[in-house]
Design a protein around this motif. Structure first.
Motif, PDB file in Angstrom:
ATOM      1  N   ALA A 165      19.230   8.526  21.972  1.00 14.14           N
ATOM      2  CA  ALA A 165      18.280   7.856  22.865  1.00 14.14           C
ATOM      3  C   ALA A 165      17.082   8.750  23.168  1.00 14.14           C
ATOM      4  O   ALA A 165      15.937   8.283  23.224  1.00 14.14           O
ATOM      5  CB  ALA A 165      18.982   7.444  24.158  1.00 14.14           C
ATOM      6  N   ALA A 166      17.326  10.047  23.360  1.00 13.31           N
ATOM      7  CA  ALA A 166      16.226  10.979  23.621  1.00 13.31           C
ATOM      8  C   ALA A 166      15.296  11.081  22.423  1.00 13.31           C
ATOM      9  O   ALA A 166      14.061  11.114  22.565  1.00 13.31           O
ATOM     10  CB  ALA A 166      16.784  12.351  23.986  1.00 13.31           C
ATOM     11  N   ALA A 167      15.882  11.118  21.215  1.00 13.11           N
ATOM     12  CA  ALA A 167      15.057  11.168  20.003  1.00 13.11           C
ATOM     13  C   ALA A 167      14.206   9.905  19.876  1.00 13.11           C
ATOM     14  O   ALA A 167      13.034   9.968  19.470  1.00 13.11           O
ATOM     15  CB  ALA A 167      15.949  11.342  18.779  1.00 13.11           C
ATOM     16  N   CYS A 168      14.781   8.761  20.228  1.00 11.61           N
ATOM     17  CA  CYS A 168      14.022   7.503  20.168  1.00 11.61           C
ATOM     18  C   CYS A 168      12.884   7.509  21.180  1.00 11.61           C
ATOM     19  O   CYS A 168      11.792   6.993  20.910  1.00 11.61           O
ATOM     20  CB  CYS A 168      14.951   6.321  20.417  1.00 11.61           C
ATOM     21  SG  CYS A 168      16.091   5.987  19.061  1.00 11.61           S
ATOM     22  N   ALA A 169      13.127   8.087  22.372  1.00  9.51           N
ATOM     23  CA  ALA A 169      12.060   8.167  23.377  1.00  9.51           C
ATOM     24  C   ALA A 169      10.907   9.024  22.868  1.00  9.51           C
ATOM     25  O   ALA A 169       9.725   8.670  23.032  1.00  9.51           O
ATOM     26  CB  ALA A 169      12.620   8.736  24.676  1.00  9.51           C
ATOM     27  N   LEU A 170      11.230  10.138  22.234  1.00 12.21           N
ATOM     28  CA  LEU A 170      10.183  10.990  21.660  1.00 12.21           C
ATOM     29  C   LEU A 170       9.454  10.278  20.528  1.00 12.21           C
ATOM     30  O   LEU A 170       8.237  10.428  20.369  1.00 12.21           O
ATOM     31  CB  LEU A 170      10.790  12.300  21.162  1.00 12.21           C
ATOM     32  CG  LEU A 170      11.346  13.241  22.238  1.00 12.21           C
ATOM     33  CD1 LEU A 170      12.009  14.461  21.588  1.00 12.21           C
ATOM     34  CD2 LEU A 170      10.243  13.681  23.194  1.00 12.21           C
ATOM     35  N   ALA A 171      10.217   9.491  19.750  1.00 15.61           N
ATOM     36  CA  ALA A 171       9.595   8.751  18.652  1.00 15.61           C
ATOM     37  C   ALA A 171       8.614   7.705  19.180  1.00 15.61           C
ATOM     38  O   ALA A 171       7.539   7.508  18.597  1.00 15.61           O
ATOM     39  CB  ALA A 171      10.672   8.089  17.799  1.00 15.61           C
ATOM     40  N   VAL A 172       8.983   7.023  20.268  1.00 12.21           N
ATOM     41  CA  VAL A 172       8.072   6.036  20.860  1.00 12.21           C
ATOM     42  C   VAL A 172       6.807   6.716  21.344  1.00 12.21           C
ATOM     43  O   VAL A 172       5.688   6.203  21.165  1.00 12.21           O
ATOM     44  CB  VAL A 172       8.767   5.285  22.018  1.00 12.21           C
ATOM     45  CG1 VAL A 172       7.767   4.420  22.777  1.00 12.21           C
ATOM     46  CG2 VAL A 172       9.896   4.422  21.481  1.00 12.21           C
ATOM     47  N   LEU A 173       6.951   7.877  21.978  1.00 12.56           N
ATOM     48  CA  LEU A 173       5.777   8.629  22.432  1.00 12.56           C
ATOM     49  C   LEU A 173       4.895   9.027  21.257  1.00 12.56           C
ATOM     50  O   LEU A 173       3.660   8.906  21.314  1.00 12.56           O
ATOM     51  CB  LEU A 173       6.222   9.864  23.210  1.00 12.56           C
ATOM     52  CG  LEU A 173       5.110  10.774  23.745  1.00 12.56           C
ATOM     53  CD1 LEU A 173       4.217  10.007  24.714  1.00 12.56           C
ATOM     54  CD2 LEU A 173       5.706  12.003  24.428  1.00 12.56           C
ATOM     55  N   ALA A 174       5.528   9.473  20.175  1.00 12.34           N
ATOM     56  CA  ALA A 174       4.764   9.852  18.974  1.00 12.34           C
ATOM     57  C   ALA A 174       4.044   8.644  18.385  1.00 12.34           C
ATOM     58  O   ALA A 174       2.894   8.757  17.930  1.00 12.34           O
ATOM     59  CB  ALA A 174       5.696  10.481  17.946  1.00 12.34           C
ATOM     60  N   CYS A 175       4.705   7.488  18.395  1.00  8.37           N
ATOM     61  CA  CYS A 175       4.074   6.261  17.895  1.00  8.37           C
ATOM     62  C   CYS A 175       2.844   5.901  18.712  1.00  8.37           C
ATOM     63  O   CYS A 175       1.814   5.496  18.167  1.00  8.37           O
ATOM     64  CB  CYS A 175       5.070   5.109  17.922  1.00  8.37           C
ATOM     65  SG  CYS A 175       6.390   5.215  16.691  1.00  8.37           S
ATOM     66  N   ALA A 176       2.962   6.028  20.040  1.00  6.99           N
ATOM     67  CA  ALA A 176       1.839   5.694  20.914  1.00  6.99           C
ATOM     68  C   ALA A 176       0.652   6.623  20.657  1.00  6.99           C
ATOM     69  O   ALA A 176      -0.505   6.183  20.593  1.00  6.99           O
ATOM     70  CB  ALA A 176       2.279   5.770  22.375  1.00  6.99           C
ATOM     71  N   VAL A 177       0.943   7.914  20.513  1.00 10.62           N
ATOM     72  CA  VAL A 177      -0.132   8.874  20.245  1.00 10.62           C
ATOM     73  C   VAL A 177      -0.774   8.597  18.890  1.00 10.62           C
ATOM     74  O   VAL A 177      -2.014   8.591  18.757  1.00 10.62           O
ATOM     75  CB  VAL A 177       0.420  10.311  20.311  1.00 10.62           C
ATOM     76  CG1 VAL A 177      -0.641  11.309  19.850  1.00 10.62           C
ATOM     77  CG2 VAL A 177       0.881  10.646  21.722  1.00 10.62           C
ATOM     78  N   ALA A 178       0.055   8.360  17.874  1.00 13.18           N
ATOM     79  CA  ALA A 178      -0.474   8.100  16.534  1.00 13.18           C
ATOM     80  C   ALA A 178      -1.315   6.834  16.506  1.00 13.18           C
ATOM     81  O   ALA A 178      -2.380   6.793  15.868  1.00 13.18           O
ATOM     82  CB  ALA A 178       0.679   7.985  15.533  1.00 13.18           C
ATOM     83  N   LEU A 179      -0.867   5.792  17.207  1.00 13.83           N
ATOM     84  CA  LEU A 179      -1.627   4.544  17.247  1.00 13.83           C
ATOM     85  C   LEU A 179      -2.962   4.744  17.950  1.00 13.83           C
ATOM     86  O   LEU A 179      -3.996   4.220  17.505  1.00 13.83           O
ATOM     87  CB  LEU A 179      -0.816   3.458  17.949  1.00 13.83           C
ATOM     88  CG  LEU A 179      -1.494   2.100  18.092  1.00 13.83           C
ATOM     89  CD1 LEU A 179      -1.806   1.513  16.722  1.00 13.83           C
ATOM     90  CD2 LEU A 179      -0.613   1.143  18.893  1.00 13.83           C
ATOM     91  N   THR A 180      -2.963   5.503  19.041  1.00 16.00           N
ATOM     92  CA  THR A 180      -4.204   5.748  19.778  1.00 16.00           C
ATOM     93  C   THR A 180      -5.210   6.508  18.925  1.00 16.00           C
ATOM     94  O   THR A 180      -6.393   6.142  18.841  1.00 16.00           O
ATOM     95  CB  THR A 180      -3.908   6.538  21.065  1.00 16.00           C
ATOM     96  OG1 THR A 180      -2.991   5.798  21.881  1.00 16.00           O
ATOM     97  CG2 THR A 180      -5.189   6.781  21.849  1.00 16.00           C
TER      98      THR A 180
END
Length: 305
Positions: free
Chosen positions: A86-101
């Protein structure tokens, strides 16, 4: 329940892996639409699935649990997802948001710069000819868009090949291919697994423009010769995304010299079914999430609701 929560990322991964092969067997216009749709849905399902898995850990934070009126201890005991996952998925979501921005800023800034450049070009209708010996030809999106070609490219082509090249670039503008490409690139920024799908989509856009040019001139072999000669002229120079020499040129030439690809309705239906399944998977996962969090609500709290 574990399978239900993991279904969106799994289904989106299957869609990302199978879509490029399906796209190569479809007519380019159909392939471009379906690949772009698949990229949007796969990226959305991917992020949604990761976010729901991550929330099984975030929901165990006492302040969050208090707002939802569930027990963090019951949630921790019942969740089928281990906290490192779950922690890895949370970091992945954050990375996705940064990459999309970052990707959105770069792509939108590029489009704005292109629109500004359009207004500064001296044109004859929608055509701008640059006095440059380096061969180049590309579609410059804007309001309105422009076809930009260098004097070096015009000299590299024969008199009958020049209209074919210009028809290809005009097809990019008329069909708004830059918007398709923008969506594909943003989807790949969110989910790197979609990069092969994005490449297949970009190739479908070039093929779409090839077919539009062939239909406009009534001579597909002529478009094939123009594309091949333009590619030979520009093989040592870097070309913009919406250039006539984009994509695997030998495959494009071969497709133009062969009969047009038929519409395989069975393949379209199978591809569409996979897209629908990918679209529905977050809803199924959300249902399992509701059950998980409802089970974490203490009995006395449920009675007071």
């Amino acid at each position: 329940m574990w399978i239900g929560l993991c279904m969106p990322p799994l289904v989106s991964t299957v869609l990302a892996l199978t879509a490029p092969g399906a796209g190569r067997r479809l007519p380019p216009r159909t392939a471009a639409w379906m690949l772009t749709s698949a990229a949007v849905i796969a990226a959305g399902s991917w992020v949604t699935g990761l976010a729901m898995i991550a929330f099984t850990l975030i929901g165990q934070i006492p302040e969050v649990a208090e707002e939802g009126r569930w027990s963090p201890h019951l949630l921790a005991a019942d969740t089928p997802i281990d906290w490192p996952v779950a922690a890895a998925c949370a970091l992945a979501v954050l990375a996705c948001a940064v990459a999309l921005t970052v990707a959105s800023w770069r792509r939108v800034r590029g489009l704005v710069d292109a629109w500004r450049e359009c207004r500064q070009l001296s044109t004859a209708g929608d055509l701008a000819v640059l006095d440059d010996p380096v061969p180049a030809a590309f579609a410059l999106p804007g309001i309105p868009g422009r076809v930009v070609v260098s004097s070096g490219m015009l000299q590299a082509l024969t008199a009958d090949e020049r209209p074919a090249l210009l028809a290809h670039e005009r097809a990019h503008l008329a069909c708004r291919h830059h918007l398709f490409l923008l969506v594909l690139q943003l989807a790949a920024a969110v989910n790197p697994l979609l990069r092969p799908l994005t490449q297949a989509g970009a190739f479908a856009l070039e093929r779409w423009a090839d077919e539009e040019a062939g239909a406009a001139l009534g001579d597909r072999p002529l478009v094939a010769r123009a594309v091949a000669r333009a590619a030979l002229a520009t093989k040592r120079t870097r070309q913009p995304a919406m250039a006539a020499t984009g994509g695997p040129v030998p495959q494009r030439v071969q497709a133009l010299l062969a009969p047009p690809a038929p519409l395989r309705r069975g393949l379209v239906m199978a591809f569409a079914t996979l897209i629908v399944v990918c679209s529905a998977s977050p809803a199924l996962a959300a249902h399992d999430m509701d059950r998980l969090f409802d089970a974490a609500i203490p009995s006395h709290t449920q009675l007071t609701r």
